[in-house]
Motif scaffolding. Structure first.
Motif, short mmCIF file in Angstrom:
data_model
loop_
_atom_site.label_atom_id
_atom_site.label_comp_id
_atom_site.label_asym_id
_atom_site.label_seq_id
_atom_site.Cartn_x
_atom_site.Cartn_y
_atom_site.Cartn_z
N LEU A 138 0.90 -0.89 -0.01
CA LEU A 138 0.03 -0.32 0.31
C LEU A 138 0.70 1.52 0.39
N ASN A 139 1.93 0.98 1.02
CA ASN A 139 2.63 2.55 1.11
C ASN A 139 3.36 2.57 -0.35
N ASN A 149 -1.41 11.65 -5.31
CA ASN A 149 -2.02 12.68 -4.21
C ASN A 149 -3.05 12.56 -3.48
N PHE A 150 -2.44 10.35 -2.85
CA PHE A 150 -3.05 10.06 -1.78
C PHE A 150 -2.53 9.97 -0.75
N GLU A 151 -1.31 10.06 -1.05
CA GLU A 151 0.24 9.64 0.34
C GLU A 151 -0.58 10.35 1.38
N LEU A 211 -9.67 6.24 1.64
CA LEU A 211 -9.51 5.30 1.02
C LEU A 211 -10.52 4.68 0.66
N LEU A 212 -10.42 4.24 1.72
CA LEU A 212 -11.54 2.86 1.22
C LEU A 212 -12.79 3.15 0.24
N LYS A 213 -13.70 4.33 0.96
CA LYS A 213 -14.70 4.74 1.15
C LYS A 213 -15.24 5.46 0.11
N LYS A 267 -4.83 2.75 -11.53
CA LYS A 267 -3.35 2.07 -11.55
C LYS A 267 -3.75 1.88 -9.95
N VAL A 268 -3.90 3.38 -8.65
CA VAL A 268 -4.02 3.16 -7.47
C VAL A 268 -4.81 1.86 -6.86
#
Ligand code: MN
Length: 199
Positions: A39-40, A47-49, A56-58, A66-67
């Motif tokens: 995941l890391n 942009n999601f760091e 993230l899951l919601k 890709k992410v």
């Protein structure tokens, strides 16, 4: 936000009535750690760091492809294992009390009927996945998800989960998933599940 593997609140050999020490150790330090690392790696430089795991899951379905696939598998894997390992104890009580017990009785008829339904879902789920007790509005529901899909993405609040990937039980139980599911009740931390329900 760099995601991290949480420590367990018990030793690897503490839940022997459910799963053996070797399975617990590999499950936590190899499988769960692996999801965190992947995941890391996926999020690094995107942009999601700094986005929380829950967010993230919601918002999974709005992520770029890709992410998205990695968050689904590794973010879901991370979240599901935090809930699973965090919901176990070697010295719990054998059933919930208070508002959670009332909600279970209202949704399923009785605690026994809830257990039967949860076991049925966990035993009959095809392939790798998870069995869940979730809060859906004012109701409770039991269902299963495939792979590491999270109820958070489905709009539910997860309360209790059981890992039904073979890596969770195969060394001790081989093909006898039913025995693994039935022994789960010996180690559920109902106090923790009550807190999740009341949160
Ligand atoms: Mn697992």
């Amino acid at each position: 936000m760099k995601h991290k593997l949480p420590d367990l609140s018990y030793s690897y050999d503490a839940l022997d009535s459910f799963v053996d020490e070797k399975t617990m150790k590999i499950h936590h330090t190899k499988h769960h750690q692996g999801y965190v690392d992947k995941l890391n790696k996926t999020l690094q430089g995107t942009n999601f760091e700094d986005r929380s795991l829950e967010d993230l899951l919601k918002g999974l379905n709005e992520l770029p492809d890709k992410v998205k696939t990695s968050v689904r598998n590794n973010g879901g894997g991370h979240s599901n294992h935090i809930l699973f390992f965090g919901g176990l104890t070697s010295d719990g009580k054998n059933k919930p009390e208070g508002p959670l017990l009332e909600a279970i009785e209202e949704s399923f008829g009785s605690f026994e009927e809830f257990k039967n339904k949860f076991e049925e879902v966990a035993k009959s789920h095809f392939a790798s996945g998870w069995a869940w007790l979730v809060k859906s509005g004012n109701d409770l529901e039991v269902y299963s998800t495939r792979g590491h899909d999270s109820p958070i993405t489905d709009g539910y609040q997860p309360l209790l989960n059981l890992d039904i990937w073979e890596h969770a039980y195969y060394l001790k139980y081989q093909n006898k998933r039913g025995d693994y599911v039935e022994n789960f009740w010996k180690v559920v931390d109902w106090k923790e599940i009550e807190e999740r329900f009341e949160a």
